[in-house]
Enzyme design. Structure first.
Site, PDB file in Angstrom:
ATOM      1  N   CYS A   1     113.028 142.801 -10.887  1.00  7.42           N
ATOM      2  CA  CYS A   1     111.978 142.764  -9.861  1.00  7.42           C
ATOM      3  C   CYS A   1     111.054 141.567 -10.065  1.00  7.42           C
ATOM      4  O   CYS A   1     110.619 140.937  -9.100  1.00  7.42           O
ATOM      5  CB  CYS A   1     111.161 144.052  -9.895  1.00  7.42           C
ATOM      6  SG  CYS A   1     111.984 145.495  -9.184  1.00  7.42           S
TER       7      CYS A   1
ATOM      8  N   CYS B   1     115.831 146.974  -2.159  1.00  4.78           N
ATOM      9  CA  CYS B   1     117.118 146.360  -2.481  1.00  4.78           C
ATOM     10  C   CYS B   1     118.211 147.435  -2.479  1.00  4.78           C
ATOM     11  O   CYS B   1     117.990 148.560  -2.924  1.00  4.78           O
ATOM     12  CB  CYS B   1     117.051 145.689  -3.852  1.00  4.78           C
ATOM     13  SG  CYS B   1     115.960 144.250  -3.908  1.00  4.78           S
TER      14      CYS B   1
ATOM     15  N   CYS C   1     107.459 147.693  -7.923  1.00  7.37           N
ATOM     16  CA  CYS C   1     108.271 146.543  -8.330  1.00  7.37           C
ATOM     17  C   CYS C   1     107.477 145.504  -9.096  1.00  7.37           C
ATOM     18  O   CYS C   1     108.040 144.623  -9.740  1.00  7.37           O
ATOM     19  CB  CYS C   1     108.899 145.894  -7.095  1.00  7.37           C
ATOM     20  SG  CYS C   1     107.681 145.239  -5.931  1.00  7.37           S
TER      21      CYS C   1
ATOM     22  N   CYS D   1     119.121 149.599  -5.624  1.00  2.58           N
ATOM     23  CA  CYS D   1     118.058 150.440  -6.187  1.00  2.58           C
ATOM     24  C   CYS D   1     117.430 151.362  -5.150  1.00  2.58           C
ATOM     25  O   CYS D   1     116.302 151.841  -5.330  1.00  2.58           O
ATOM     26  CB  CYS D   1     116.990 149.564  -6.829  1.00  2.58           C
ATOM     27  SG  CYS D   1     117.621 148.511  -8.156  1.00  2.58           S
TER      28      CYS D   1
END
Length: 217
Positions: free
Chosen positions: A102, A183, A209, A186
């Site tokens: 991240c 994303c 993140c 995830c």
């Protein structure tokens, strides 16, 4: 904040000569703030943090919203190429160290944006997580910049009432059970007993993140 207050605050920043920008993940709940800003000043740049791991539906939705609202989109990509984002065993970092992943793909690229702007108009809401609930409408950020959180006191109900009132489109993955969309590796579908942010980094002690922890003072 009410919309006239948001408009007045942005006018104040501009009168002071401050350089403004916003960011968006282009999830459904992101669209009301973008719509409000587009009606105030659609020349404010919208930085889209393109990690390279996003759902293709998110990128398509970004283009749809940008065209509809007349937004100026800036595609912000990581400084570190993916072939350098691997552990010593060859695995991509999101599989073993999601925090550093991240950082490389989201937080680090944003640092250069903060360094060249004065005000980050950010759509965080207090009902999304304990971290965000503790935030203030205006907070200092790195590089002597300011974070402005106009949607901090909005809740999910108000967000979707605004979407309905203005007939705004929804992210195509909403209908498939995705509520908090980041994303692809995830993000998972929402279970009934989960809070919104728990659909991200499922099974890990992680709900942020770094954008709203590392880039705030």
């Amino acid at each position: 904040m009410e919309i006239p207050e948001i408009k007045r605050k942005i006018a104040e920043y501009k009168a002071e000569g401050k350089r403004l920008f916003t960011t968006s993940s282009f999830q459904t709940h992101s669209i009301p703030m973008l719509h409000i800003l587009s009606e105030i000043d659609n020349s404010i740049p919208v930085y889209f943090i393109n990690t390279g791991y996003l759902f293709p539906e998110t990128v398509s939705f970004r283009d749809q919203i940008a065209q509809r609202l007349g937004l100026t989109i800036v595609d912000l990509k990581p400084n570190t190429p993916k072939f350098m984002q691997r552990e010593t065993n060859g695995k991509l970092m999101f599989t073993t160290d999601p925090d550093h992943c991240c950082y490389l793909n989201k937080t680090q690229p944003m640092e250069s944006v903060l360094a060249t702007h004065d005000v980050w108009i950010n759509g965080v809401r207090g009902d999304q997580s304990a971290v965000r609930k503790a935030m203030k409408v205006e907070q200092p950020a790195p590089f002597d910049s300011i974070r402005f959180h106009p949607m901090l006191d909005w809740d999910n109900r108000r967000i979707f009432a605004y979407i309905k009132e203005h007939n705004l489109p929804k992210h195509p993955l909403d209908a498939k059970g995705y509520i908090s969309i980041g994303c692809e590796p995830c993000t998972r579908k929402m279970d009934l007993d989960m809070q919104e942010r728990e659909a991200r980094w499922f099974g890990l002690n992680k709900v942020e993140c770094g954008l709203h922890t590392d880039l705030v003072k």
